[in-house]
Scaffold this motif. Structure first.
Motif, short mmCIF file in Angstrom:
data_model
loop_
_atom_site.label_atom_id
_atom_site.label_comp_id
_atom_site.label_asym_id
_atom_site.label_seq_id
_atom_site.Cartn_x
_atom_site.Cartn_y
_atom_site.Cartn_z
N LEU A 1 0.84 -1.20 0.00
CA LEU A 1 0.00 0.00 0.00
C LEU A 1 0.87 1.25 0.00
CD1 LEU A 1 -2.67 1.55 0.29
CD2 LEU A 1 -2.67 0.97 2.72
N ALA A 2 1.89 1.26 0.83
CA ALA A 2 2.80 2.42 0.91
C ALA A 2 3.52 2.63 -0.42
CB ALA A 2 3.82 2.21 2.02
N LYS A 3 4.01 1.55 -1.02
CA LYS A 3 4.73 1.66 -2.29
C LYS A 3 3.82 2.20 -3.39
CE LYS A 3 7.36 -1.10 -5.63
NZ LYS A 3 7.85 -2.47 -5.98
N LEU B 1 8.75 11.92 0.82
CA LEU B 1 9.64 11.63 1.94
C LEU B 1 8.88 10.82 2.96
CD1 LEU B 1 12.38 12.15 3.37
CD2 LEU B 1 11.35 14.20 4.37
N ARG B 2 9.38 9.63 3.27
CA ARG B 2 8.74 8.79 4.29
C ARG B 2 9.57 8.81 5.55
NH1 ARG B 2 7.05 2.34 3.74
NH2 ARG B 2 6.20 2.14 5.89
N THR B 3 8.93 9.22 6.64
CA THR B 3 9.58 9.24 7.95
C THR B 3 8.79 8.30 8.86
OG1 THR B 3 10.20 11.56 7.59
CG2 THR B 3 10.39 10.68 9.84
N GLY B 4 9.30 7.11 9.05
CA GLY B 4 8.50 6.09 9.74
C GLY B 4 7.32 5.73 8.86
N ASP B 5 6.14 5.98 9.37
CA ASP B 5 4.93 5.72 8.60
C ASP B 5 4.19 7.01 8.25
OD1 ASP B 5 5.29 3.02 8.39
OD2 ASP B 5 3.98 2.50 10.07
N VAL B 6 4.91 8.13 8.23
CA VAL B 6 4.33 9.41 7.86
C VAL B 6 4.93 9.84 6.52
CG1 VAL B 6 4.06 11.84 8.47
CG2 VAL B 6 4.01 10.09 10.27
N PHE B 7 4.04 10.23 5.60
CA PHE B 7 4.46 10.63 4.26
C PHE B 7 4.29 12.14 4.10
CE2 PHE B 7 2.91 6.29 4.07
CZ PHE B 7 3.93 5.62 3.39
N THR B 8 5.33 12.78 3.60
CA THR B 8 5.27 14.19 3.24
C THR B 8 6.00 14.34 1.89
OG1 THR B 8 7.37 14.70 4.35
CG2 THR B 8 5.34 14.93 5.66
N SER B 9 5.94 15.53 1.33
CA SER B 9 6.82 15.82 0.20
C SER B 9 8.14 16.33 0.77
CB SER B 9 6.21 16.86 -0.72
OG SER B 9 6.34 18.15 -0.16
N LYS B 10 9.11 16.48 -0.11
CA LYS B 10 10.40 17.00 0.36
C LYS B 10 10.34 18.50 0.63
CE LYS B 10 13.51 13.40 -1.19
NZ LYS B 10 14.76 13.05 -1.93
N GLY B 11 9.18 19.10 0.35
CA GLY B 11 8.99 20.48 0.78
C GLY B 11 8.81 21.50 -0.31
N GLU B 12 9.14 21.14 -1.55
CA GLU B 12 9.01 22.10 -2.64
C GLU B 12 7.66 21.98 -3.36
OE1 GLU B 12 11.74 19.97 -2.53
OE2 GLU B 12 12.92 21.45 -1.42
N THR B 13 6.95 20.88 -3.12
CA THR B 13 5.67 20.62 -3.79
C THR B 13 4.66 20.16 -2.76
OG1 THR B 13 6.08 18.26 -4.18
CG2 THR B 13 6.92 19.81 -5.83
N ILE B 14 3.41 20.06 -3.21
CA ILE B 14 2.42 19.35 -2.40
C ILE B 14 2.79 17.86 -2.42
CG2 ILE B 14 0.55 20.98 -2.69
CD1 ILE B 14 0.54 17.86 -4.78
N GLN C 1 0.48 16.04 4.60
CA GLN C 1 0.98 14.75 5.05
C GLN C 1 -0.16 13.76 5.25
OE1 GLN C 1 2.87 15.94 8.86
NE2 GLN C 1 1.36 14.62 9.87
N VAL C 2 0.22 12.49 5.33
CA VAL C 2 -0.74 11.43 5.62
C VAL C 2 0.02 10.30 6.30
CG1 VAL C 2 -0.49 10.21 3.41
CG2 VAL C 2 -2.65 10.06 4.67
N GLU C 3 -0.67 9.56 7.16
CA GLU C 3 -0.05 8.43 7.85
C GLU C 3 -0.51 7.12 7.23
OE1 GLU C 3 -0.21 8.44 12.09
OE2 GLU C 3 0.05 10.62 12.23
N LEU C 4 0.41 6.16 7.17
CA LEU C 4 0.11 4.87 6.57
C LEU C 4 -1.04 4.17 7.29
CD1 LEU C 4 0.72 2.61 4.57
CD2 LEU C 4 2.54 1.82 6.11
N GLN C 5 -1.08 4.25 8.62
CA GLN C 5 -2.13 3.54 9.35
C GLN C 5 -3.52 4.03 8.96
OE1 GLN C 5 -1.65 0.81 11.40
NE2 GLN C 5 -3.87 0.68 11.11
N ASP C 6 -3.65 5.31 8.68
CA ASP C 6 -4.95 5.83 8.26
C ASP C 6 -5.36 5.24 6.91
OD1 ASP C 6 -5.30 7.33 10.53
OD2 ASP C 6 -4.52 9.19 9.65
N MET C 7 -4.40 5.10 5.99
CA MET C 7 -4.73 4.49 4.70
C MET C 7 -5.04 3.00 4.86
SD MET C 7 -2.33 6.40 1.86
CE MET C 7 -0.75 6.18 2.67
#
Length: 381
Positions: free
Chosen positions: A8-10, A91-104, A359-365
């Protein structure tokens, strides 16, 4: 029904890193077609809505026939994302997904898409019996729901469904307001502001008098109004000839929507009609042109309705506590409800949307996927 968290994450990352800003959704559309083909969808349909929307692809309707004797339902997501949306790197930090900061990031609405895909993968790989399912995937949602507006509702066989498109989690939106857009063009008379200002009719000052008596802000528990933009004038030494104004009214009550819309239009019409030339030298009189159009209709689903009872029953089977809310914005669900297709909105876990802090967390998905599976199978455990 074991959900493969890493798969799912991939898949979510792949979706996010496939650019799809509004009107440029073709690459993610092709990716979705490939994925659903590999899942042996019974039908994959793309409409010709791009002729209306200006997108480089159409809306998708994907069908799985199912084998349970249950009413079909649909799950809806949109392909497009707001800008800045090109070159997304997740950018995945643990189970939290964000962008690297320049985009949504694109979790709006690719978190919903990822859950739909994982739901079907689980059903297929485990040969699980399920009801007939449709996935309605639209373009151009972020720029006025125009993909959904251009979709022929006859393409959707199910009469009820769920739009997976809201912030937060374990939340169901049951009500959303209708929206009227009001475009106003106020015409005055240009003149030199230093030599002959009395020859002119200042469109800005006429507009200001009308705006001063317009309802604005939160008017009651169901209704809001806003004067959103005002543009006019050429230079400080020219009496402004033209002003254009964009306003809106939203309400959960159709009568209030109509009444406040009339109040705003009347404010401009009466201001123009009662204008006085106090110098007696003006080279004309002001005029106004007003265009009112319904952007989307009211969405109103009662808790006793089958579409709400189904998601409540599914959540209960998972020991998931849902909250039910009235929304203040519009979504594709408004359009579907306007076509008589009862559609609730389910939150996907996304937060800080329409920003580079999204951002979004894997557990929520994962939990969203579990909820979709429960509705697809009407599991009782």
């Amino acid at each position: 029904m074991e959900i493969d968290r890493e798969r799912l994450a991939k898949n979510f990352i792949e979706l996010c890193e496939t650019d799809s800003p509004s009107r440029h959704e073709k690459q993610v559309s092709l990716l979705l077609k490939d994925i659903f083909t590999s899942l042996q969808a019974d039908e994959i349909l793309e409409d010709a809505s791009n002729a209306i929307t200006g997108s480089d692809c159409g809306n998708l309707v994907i069908r799985f026939a199912g084998s349970l004797d249950l009413d079909p339902i649909f799950f809806s997501c949109h392909m497009d994302t707001v800008e800045p949306a090109r070159g997304v790197e997740v950018l995945r930090t643990g189970d939290v997904f964000t962008s690297k900061g320049e985009t949504i990031l694109g979790s709006d609405d690719k978190s919903g898409l990822a859950a739909c895909i994982e739901c079907m993968r689980v059903l297929k790989e485990n040969n699980i019996l399920h009801r007939p399912l449709e996935f309605v995937i639209t373009t151009c949602e972020e720029i006025g729901l125009i993909g959904a507006k251009a979709l022929d509702p006859a393409m959707i066989r199910a009469k009820e469904g769920y739009a997976l498109d809201s912030t937060g989690f374990a939340k169901v939106i049951t009500h959303a307001p209708a929206l009227n857009r009001i475009d106003i063009t106020l015409q005055g008379v240009a003149a030199h502001a230093g030599l002959h200002p009395e020859w002119g009719v200042n469109a800005i000052t006429v507009a200001a008098k009308a705006i001063a008596v317009c309802p604005c802000g939160r008017l009651d528990d169901e209704t809001t109004a806003n004067i959103g933009t005002i543009q006019g004038g050429m230079a400080s030494n020219i009496v402004p000839e033209t002003v254009t104004i964009q306003a809106e009214v939203r309400s959960h009550n159709q009568q209030r929507l109509d009444a406040v819309t009339r109040e705003i239009t009347a404010a401009f019409e009466q201001t123009v009609a009662t204008w006085k030339d106090h110098t007696g030298q003006a080279k004309g009189t002001p005029s106004v042109q007003i265009d009112v159009r319904e952007d989307f209709p009211i969405m109103a689903l009662e808790k006793e309705s089958p579409v709400i009872q189904r998601v409540a029953k599914a959540a209960e089977s998972l020991s998931m506590h849902l909250v039910y809310e009235k929304g203040g914005g519009g979504s594709d669900a408004n359009i579907f409800n306007g076509h008589g297709l009862a559609t609730a909105i389910i939150a996907t876990g996304m937060t800080n949307v329409h920003s580079t802090n999204e951002q979004v967390e894997l557990q929520d998905m994962v939990d969203l996927t579990r909820l979709l599976l429960a509705m697809a199978t009407e599991q009782q455990s």
